[in-house]
Design a protein around this motif. Sequence first.
Motif, PDB file in Angstrom:
ATOM      1  N   GLU A  42      58.648  27.247  21.917  1.00 51.54           N
ATOM      2  CA  GLU A  42      57.473  27.267  22.791  1.00 51.54           C
ATOM      3  C   GLU A  42      57.634  28.306  23.893  1.00 51.54           C
ATOM      4  O   GLU A  42      56.698  29.033  24.214  1.00 51.54           O
ATOM      5  CB  GLU A  42      57.240  25.876  23.395  1.00 51.54           C
ATOM      6  CG  GLU A  42      56.758  24.865  22.382  1.00 51.54           C
ATOM      7  CD  GLU A  42      56.805  23.437  22.884  1.00 51.54           C
ATOM      8  OE1 GLU A  42      57.275  23.200  24.022  1.00 51.54           O
ATOM      9  OE2 GLU A  42      56.373  22.542  22.131  1.00 51.54           O
ATOM     10  N   GLN A  43      58.836  28.370  24.464  1.00 54.07           N
ATOM     11  CA  GLN A  43      59.062  29.349  25.525  1.00 54.07           C
ATOM     12  C   GLN A  43      58.960  30.773  24.982  1.00 54.07           C
ATOM     13  O   GLN A  43      58.359  31.637  25.604  1.00 54.07           O
ATOM     14  CB  GLN A  43      60.412  29.142  26.193  1.00 54.07           C
ATOM     15  CG  GLN A  43      60.637  30.139  27.315  1.00 54.07           C
ATOM     16  CD  GLN A  43      61.821  29.813  28.171  1.00 54.07           C
ATOM     17  OE1 GLN A  43      62.116  28.662  28.407  1.00 54.07           O
ATOM     18  NE2 GLN A  43      62.501  30.830  28.629  1.00 54.07           N
ATOM     19  N   ARG A  44      59.547  31.021  23.814  1.00 56.67           N
ATOM     20  CA  ARG A  44      59.450  32.358  23.215  1.00 56.67           C
ATOM     21  C   ARG A  44      57.989  32.714  22.947  1.00 56.67           C
ATOM     22  O   ARG A  44      57.558  33.848  23.188  1.00 56.67           O
ATOM     23  CB  ARG A  44      60.248  32.433  21.912  1.00 56.67           C
ATOM     24  CG  ARG A  44      61.744  32.539  22.122  1.00 56.67           C
ATOM     25  CD  ARG A  44      62.476  32.872  20.836  1.00 56.67           C
ATOM     26  NE  ARG A  44      62.121  32.057  19.686  1.00 56.67           N
ATOM     27  CZ  ARG A  44      62.681  30.894  19.377  1.00 56.67           C
ATOM     28  NH1 ARG A  44      63.626  30.386  20.142  1.00 56.67           N
ATOM     29  NH2 ARG A  44      62.300  30.222  18.309  1.00 56.67           N
ATOM     30  N   SER A  45      57.222  31.734  22.482  1.00 58.78           N
ATOM     31  CA  SER A  45      55.800  31.980  22.197  1.00 58.78           C
ATOM     32  C   SER A  45      55.026  32.290  23.468  1.00 58.78           C
ATOM     33  O   SER A  45      54.149  33.159  23.475  1.00 58.78           O
ATOM     34  CB  SER A  45      55.181  30.763  21.512  1.00 58.78           C
ATOM     35  OG  SER A  45      55.778  30.554  20.260  1.00 58.78           O
ATOM     36  N   THR A  50      54.180  39.480  27.003  1.00 63.03           N
ATOM     37  CA  THR A  50      54.283  39.637  28.457  1.00 63.03           C
ATOM     38  C   THR A  50      55.480  40.531  28.768  1.00 63.03           C
ATOM     39  O   THR A  50      56.240  40.911  27.887  1.00 63.03           O
ATOM     40  CB  THR A  50      54.488  38.277  29.160  1.00 63.03           C
ATOM     41  OG1 THR A  50      55.788  37.782  28.848  1.00 63.03           O
ATOM     42  CG2 THR A  50      53.431  37.266  28.746  1.00 63.03           C
ATOM     43  N   SER A  51      55.653  40.836  30.035  1.00 68.01           N
ATOM     44  CA  SER A  51      56.809  41.645  30.433  1.00 68.01           C
ATOM     45  C   SER A  51      58.057  40.781  30.596  1.00 68.01           C
ATOM     46  O   SER A  51      59.134  41.295  30.873  1.00 68.01           O
ATOM     47  CB  SER A  51      56.510  42.379  31.744  1.00 68.01           C
ATOM     48  OG  SER A  51      56.258  41.443  32.773  1.00 68.01           O
ATOM     49  N   ILE A  52      57.916  39.466  30.393  1.00 67.53           N
ATOM     50  CA  ILE A  52      59.059  38.557  30.499  1.00 67.53           C
ATOM     51  C   ILE A  52      59.855  38.631  29.206  1.00 67.53           C
ATOM     52  O   ILE A  52      59.310  38.481  28.120  1.00 67.53           O
ATOM     53  CB  ILE A  52      58.589  37.102  30.745  1.00 67.53           C
ATOM     54  CG1 ILE A  52      57.787  37.018  32.037  1.00 67.53           C
ATOM     55  CG2 ILE A  52      59.777  36.158  30.777  1.00 67.53           C
ATOM     56  CD1 ILE A  52      57.092  35.681  32.235  1.00 67.53           C
ATOM     57  N   SER A  53      61.157  38.859  29.332  1.00 70.50           N
ATOM     58  CA  SER A  53      62.029  38.945  28.160  1.00 70.50           C
ATOM     59  C   SER A  53      62.034  37.614  27.419  1.00 70.50           C
ATOM     60  O   SER A  53      62.036  36.545  28.038  1.00 70.50           O
ATOM     61  CB  SER A  53      63.445  39.304  28.615  1.00 70.50           C
ATOM     62  OG  SER A  53      64.343  39.220  27.552  1.00 70.50           O
ATOM     63  N   SER A  54      62.073  37.668  26.082  1.00 71.32           N
ATOM     64  CA  SER A  54      62.041  36.435  25.283  1.00 71.32           C
ATOM     65  C   SER A  54      63.295  35.589  25.465  1.00 71.32           C
ATOM     66  O   SER A  54      63.279  34.397  25.175  1.00 71.32           O
ATOM     67  CB  SER A  54      61.849  36.765  23.805  1.00 71.32           C
ATOM     68  OG  SER A  54      62.961  37.501  23.341  1.00 71.32           O
ATOM     69  N   ASP A  55      64.371  36.194  25.955  1.00 73.19           N
ATOM     70  CA  ASP A  55      65.579  35.401  26.178  1.00 73.19           C
ATOM     71  C   ASP A  55      65.717  34.952  27.634  1.00 73.19           C
ATOM     72  O   ASP A  55      66.759  34.452  28.046  1.00 73.19           O
ATOM     73  CB  ASP A  55      66.829  36.166  25.726  1.00 73.19           C
ATOM     74  CG  ASP A  55      67.063  37.440  26.502  1.00 73.19           C
ATOM     75  OD1 ASP A  55      66.161  37.858  27.264  1.00 73.19           O
ATOM     76  OD2 ASP A  55      68.146  38.032  26.350  1.00 73.19           O
TER      77      ASP A  55
END
Length: 112
Positions: A42-45, A50-55
Amino acid sequence: MSESASHPVRNACTWCGREIVESERGRRRKYCKRSCRQRAYEQRSLTEGTSISSDSLILSPDELTSLGDRLFALRCAVEDLDTAIAEGEDRNELLVLSRNLVVQAKEAERLR
């Protein structure tokens, strides 16, 4: 030095930080349970596009406060042990403080 099949491999869940104990066979698990895997998905999705890194780890204000509290408790446990050593406390007292330090460190390691 590699661990044999008789010695379980220990690692931490990438979502909550809980310890995962498993055999050496197969691929290492990243999550301790399905709900942790789902929260990570859910967080990765949510960060996709966005500019927020997936990790990146995104914490709510309450989670951040809780983490800060656990880190403060860990620092206090370290200071207690350091003071006891400096004051020449007996072995039993140092053992109690050392065990408390381990408990606080494990608690601080938990992210959620």
